[in-house]
Scaffold this active site. Structure first.
Site, short mmCIF file in Angstrom:
data_model
loop_
_atom_site.label_atom_id
_atom_site.label_comp_id
_atom_site.label_asym_id
_atom_site.label_seq_id
_atom_site.Cartn_x
_atom_site.Cartn_y
_atom_site.Cartn_z
N GLN A 91 67.55 30.72 23.72
CA GLN A 91 68.35 30.90 22.74
C GLN A 91 69.57 30.49 23.14
O GLN A 91 70.43 31.10 23.88
CB GLN A 91 68.27 32.06 21.71
CG GLN A 91 69.45 32.18 20.83
CD GLN A 91 69.30 33.52 20.07
OE1 GLN A 91 68.54 34.65 20.64
NE2 GLN A 91 70.04 33.88 18.93
N GLY A 92 70.16 29.44 22.72
CA GLY A 92 71.42 28.81 23.39
C GLY A 92 72.66 29.16 22.17
O GLY A 92 73.06 28.08 21.62
N TYR A 93 73.01 30.24 22.26
CA TYR A 93 74.23 30.75 21.27
C TYR A 93 75.45 31.14 22.04
O TYR A 93 76.54 30.37 21.74
CB TYR A 93 73.85 31.73 20.22
CG TYR A 93 73.10 31.33 19.12
CD1 TYR A 93 72.39 30.29 19.10
CD2 TYR A 93 72.83 32.43 17.85
CE1 TYR A 93 71.48 29.91 17.75
CE2 TYR A 93 72.24 32.17 16.78
CZ TYR A 93 71.68 30.98 16.71
OH TYR A 93 70.96 30.47 15.64
N SER A 94 75.55 32.17 22.78
CA SER A 94 76.67 32.53 23.39
C SER A 94 77.22 31.60 24.16
O SER A 94 76.49 30.95 25.09
CB SER A 94 76.62 33.98 23.90
OG SER A 94 76.11 34.82 22.90
N SER A 154 68.65 33.87 26.64
CA SER A 154 67.45 34.54 26.82
C SER A 154 66.33 33.62 27.12
O SER A 154 66.34 32.70 26.63
CB SER A 154 67.28 35.32 25.46
OG SER A 154 68.16 36.31 25.22
N GLU A 191 66.48 37.93 13.25
CA GLU A 191 66.57 38.57 14.67
C GLU A 191 66.61 40.14 14.17
O GLU A 191 66.06 40.90 14.74
CB GLU A 191 67.73 38.14 15.29
CG GLU A 191 67.81 38.87 16.81
CD GLU A 191 68.93 38.31 17.66
OE1 GLU A 191 68.87 38.34 18.69
OE2 GLU A 191 69.79 37.65 16.99
N SER A 207 77.27 42.10 17.99
CA SER A 207 77.97 43.23 18.65
C SER A 207 78.13 44.15 17.32
O SER A 207 78.31 44.00 16.17
CB SER A 207 79.20 42.76 19.25
OG SER A 207 80.12 42.51 18.34
N GLU A 240 81.11 45.27 16.62
CA GLU A 240 82.36 44.88 16.04
C GLU A 240 81.97 43.89 14.93
O GLU A 240 82.38 44.05 13.80
CB GLU A 240 83.32 44.32 16.97
CG GLU A 240 83.83 45.36 17.85
CD GLU A 240 82.99 45.85 19.04
OE1 GLU A 240 83.53 46.89 19.77
OE2 GLU A 240 81.96 45.41 19.20
#
Length: 399
Positions: A131-134, A168, A251, A378, A380
């Protein structure tokens, strides 16, 4: 609201339980309990073969529609499967990101050609996904993504430049789904695209990040002129935000209820240790353990209630933001469990179980749980979702 299972669901539970008991009593028995949170490095090759065994027996992608190779199970049956899998202490699978996240995303948003190319390989555990998100400056705020992709002059390929972090499973995956900015000058959630990118190529550098728990589940991934075919964009170019959000909704789906069973096992382990070393005699420790047990029961019913709203045709946000609420609840609970585990260990919790850095299971629970309020969205971000999208409060000021 009736949260009980139907006779058909209970019959299905018996079928799953029998299959897992029989399978894990033979050659796969040594894999029981391996590869859980913070222990992803354990028996990776063996767990991959177990995952492929599940595929051969028809027990992967159970919630996918039958026309895409799945079993077409109902939400409740998927919960039953997740609960029984966790109850059997079966080894953690290595195909979660493909099976639970990308596969359903392709079914919802992908082209027939993309589905035919990738879904069978996911179902059979022949290709693994990361998974290439952050990114370093876009952790939980996905709209701040700066990784860029542009089409070549002939329009045949995307060229990708940028960096992802906390990626991940990139160290053993063949593919990565990447959110990249494909419209120059675009901001926030505009101009993003959802790309499918092969990792085994020049221009991709994967660097594992060693965690406090000793594993390296997460990675830095650097893209320097990496490419992928132009047709490997899911949804319309520049409209990837909706695809990415659809995936994040998956998710926090039914698999989290199986996670609750794993939490129950961890709580039982902490209680067992407290009885063994006498910590249970401390009334404060005993009360905290009792609180955790009660909260876990409430958490499970909260998750079931959220799913009940979905099966009733009620959107998650309209139904009170069930996914975000559940994420906040279990993350906070698991962190408290880790803190109580260290309280049970006392001074022994400060020492490694063995050299050079062998952790006790309770130490691993504590260390891994510190990240629960960050990954998967998160705290937040979840609170902002509830405040802005569910309660209709003014949007948070953003620079």
């Amino acid at each position: 609201m009736d949260l009980s299972y139907s006779p058909a669901d209970e019959a299905f539970r018996a079928e799953v339980r029998t299959f897992l008991e029989d399978s894990l009593a033979g050659e796969w028995a040594p894999l029981r309990g391996l590869g859980g949170p913070g222990r992803d490095h354990e028996a990776l090759d063996e767990r991959l073969e177990w995952n492929r065994y599940l595929a051969r027996e028809g027990w992967t992608c159970v919630g996918w529609p039958t026309e895409h190779g799945g079993r077409g199970l109902s939400l409740w049956q998927q919960v039953v499967f997740g609960e029984e899998y966790a109850r059997a202490d079966a080894p953690a699978t290595v195909n979660h990101l493909g099976e639970q996240l990308l596969g359903p995303t392709l079914i919802a948003f992908g082209t027939p050609e993309q589905q035919q190319r990738f879904l069978p390989a996911i179902r059979n555990v022949e290709e693994l996904w990361a998974q290439g998100y952050s990114e370093p400056n876009a952790g939980s705020d996905l709209a701040s993504v700066q990784t860029k992709a542009r089409l070549t002059e002939d329009g045949s390929r995307w060229v990708i430049d940028g960096q992802k972090v906390w990626t991940s499973n990139a160290h053993f995956s063949q593919w990565c789904f990447v959110v990249a900015r494909t419209e120059a000058g675009s901001q926030r959630h505009h101009g993003l695209s959802f790309l499918l990118v092969p990792l085994a190529q020049e221009g991709v550098d994967v660097r594992p990040i060693e965690q406090l728990t000793g594993g390296s589940e997460f990675n830095e991934v650097f893209f320097s002129g990496a490419t992928t075919d132009a047709h490997l964009v899911v949804g319309e170019p520049g409209r990837g935000w909706g695809v990415a959000m659809g995936l994040l909704g998956l998710e926090r789906g039914v698999s989290t209820l199986g996670q609750v069973v794993g939490f129950a096992r961890e709580l039982a382990l902490v209680c067992e240790r407290a009885r063994a070393n006498g910590a249970i005699d401390d009334p404060v420790v005993r009360d905290r353990l009792a609180d955790l047990a009660v909260e876990l029961t409430v958490m499970r019913h909260q998750g079931l209630r959220g799913l009940s709203a979905v099966t009733g045709g009620e959107d998650s946000a309209a139904g009170g933001g069930a996914g975000s609420i559940f994420k906040l609840v279990w993350a906070a609970w698991h962190k408290r469990l880790g803190e109580v585990a260290m309280q049970v260990l006392g001074a022994d919790g400060l020492l490694a179980a063995g050299a050079p850095y062998e952790l006790d299971e309770l130490q691993r629970i504590f260390l891994f749980a510190r990240a629960d309020s960050i990954y998967g969205g998160s705290d937040e971000v979840q609170k902002n979702i509830l405040a802005e999208r569910v309660l209709g409060l003014p949007r948070e000021a953003r620079g």
